[in-house]
Design a protein around this motif. Sequence first.
Motif, short mmCIF file in Angstrom:
data_model
loop_
_atom_site.label_atom_id
_atom_site.label_comp_id
_atom_site.label_asym_id
_atom_site.label_seq_id
_atom_site.Cartn_x
_atom_site.Cartn_y
_atom_site.Cartn_z
N PRO A 6 3.37 1.01 5.87
CA PRO A 6 3.79 -0.40 6.00
C PRO A 6 3.09 -1.22 7.08
N GLU A 7 2.55 -0.60 8.11
CA GLU A 7 1.83 -1.37 9.12
C GLU A 7 0.43 -1.76 8.66
N ASN A 8 -0.06 -1.13 7.60
CA ASN A 8 -1.41 -1.43 7.12
C ASN A 8 -1.41 -2.21 5.80
N VAL A 9 -0.30 -2.89 5.55
CA VAL A 9 -0.20 -3.80 4.41
C VAL A 9 0.25 -5.16 4.94
N PRO A 68 0.38 -8.47 -1.55
CA PRO A 68 0.07 -7.52 -0.48
C PRO A 68 -1.42 -7.24 -0.41
N VAL A 69 -1.94 -7.13 0.82
CA VAL A 69 -3.35 -6.84 1.06
C VAL A 69 -3.43 -5.62 1.99
N VAL A 70 -4.28 -4.67 1.66
CA VAL A 70 -4.38 -3.42 2.42
C VAL A 70 -5.50 -3.51 3.46
N ILE A 71 -5.17 -3.16 4.70
CA ILE A 71 -6.12 -3.22 5.80
C ILE A 71 -6.38 -1.83 6.37
N ASP A 101 12.18 -2.66 -2.51
CA ASP A 101 11.01 -3.40 -2.98
C ASP A 101 9.76 -2.95 -2.22
N GLY A 102 9.91 -2.73 -0.91
CA GLY A 102 8.78 -2.29 -0.10
C GLY A 102 8.25 -0.94 -0.54
N GLY A 103 9.14 0.00 -0.80
CA GLY A 103 8.72 1.32 -1.26
C GLY A 103 8.02 1.26 -2.59
N THR A 104 8.51 0.39 -3.46
CA THR A 104 7.90 0.22 -4.78
C THR A 104 6.50 -0.39 -4.65
N VAL A 105 6.36 -1.38 -3.76
CA VAL A 105 5.06 -2.03 -3.55
C VAL A 105 4.05 -1.02 -3.02
N LEU A 106 4.45 -0.19 -2.07
CA LEU A 106 3.51 0.78 -1.51
C LEU A 106 3.10 1.81 -2.56
N ALA A 107 4.05 2.25 -3.36
CA ALA A 107 3.72 3.19 -4.44
C ALA A 107 2.74 2.56 -5.41
N ASP A 108 2.93 1.29 -5.71
CA ASP A 108 2.04 0.59 -6.64
C ASP A 108 0.64 0.45 -6.05
#
Length: 220
Positions: free
Chosen positions: A116-119, A126-129, A82-89
Motif C-alpha cells: 500500500p505505500e507503493n501505490v 491507482p499508480v504503482v511506484i 476495496d484496497g485489498g482488491t485493488v492490490l490483488a488486481d
Amino acid sequence: MTALLASGRDADVYALDERRVLRRYRLGGDVTAEASVMRYVADHGYPVPRVYEASGADLILERLDGPTMLQALADGSLDLRDGGTVLADLLERLHKVRVRAAKDPGTRILHLDLHPENVVMTEGGPVVIDWRNSTEGPPELDVAMSALIVAQVAIEPGHAFAEQAEVFLDVLLSCTRDNPLSQLEAAVRRRAADPALTPAEQSHLHEAAILVTTICRAHH
C-alpha cells in the motif's frame, strides 16, 4: 530542487515543478534497469509514472497527485476490502505483461515491493511506484512478497495498522488467483537479505510467514 516531498528507506523525492519530481537514491546506484522496466510496462498499459530522464542514482518522473493507498486506508477514504482488491488486481495485471524473452513461458515481470505505500491513488486510478526491486520470475513470488510485507505489519507489536493489515491481507489472498505458498520461502529469503530491514522486522519474518500460510490455506 524546490521541496522534499517524501523520504523512503533508501530514496528521497523532490519536487522539480508542477509536473515532475526527482527520485534520488541516497547511496547512489544505477537507475537504468528501473527506468527500463517502468517504460516497458507503461508501453503495455500498466499504470506507472512517466519516466522523463534516468541517470546515475536519479530518476525524473511524472509528479502524481493523490494519497498513497496506505494514507487512503488510514483516513478512511478507501475501504480495507476495496484496497485489498485493488492490490490483488494490480498484481494480476502486472503478471499479464509478458517479458521480452524468456525460456519459461510462465516467467513474468515482478515488482517485488508492491504494497500500500507503493501505490498512489490518483484521480485517474491507482499508480504503482518504486520499481527498484523489479525482476523476472514466477508470479507466485510477487504475490508471496506482497503478502509477506503486509503480514509483517499485521504481526508487528504496537503497529497502528496491525489489525487492519490482517483484514487487508485476508482480502488480498482471497482475490489472488496465484497461490503464493510455493514461493513463500523464497520470498522470506529475499526479504531477510534486504539491508533496509530493521532487526525487529528481521526477527518477525518467520511469524509473518506463518500468518500468510494460515490465511492462504483458508482460501486456496
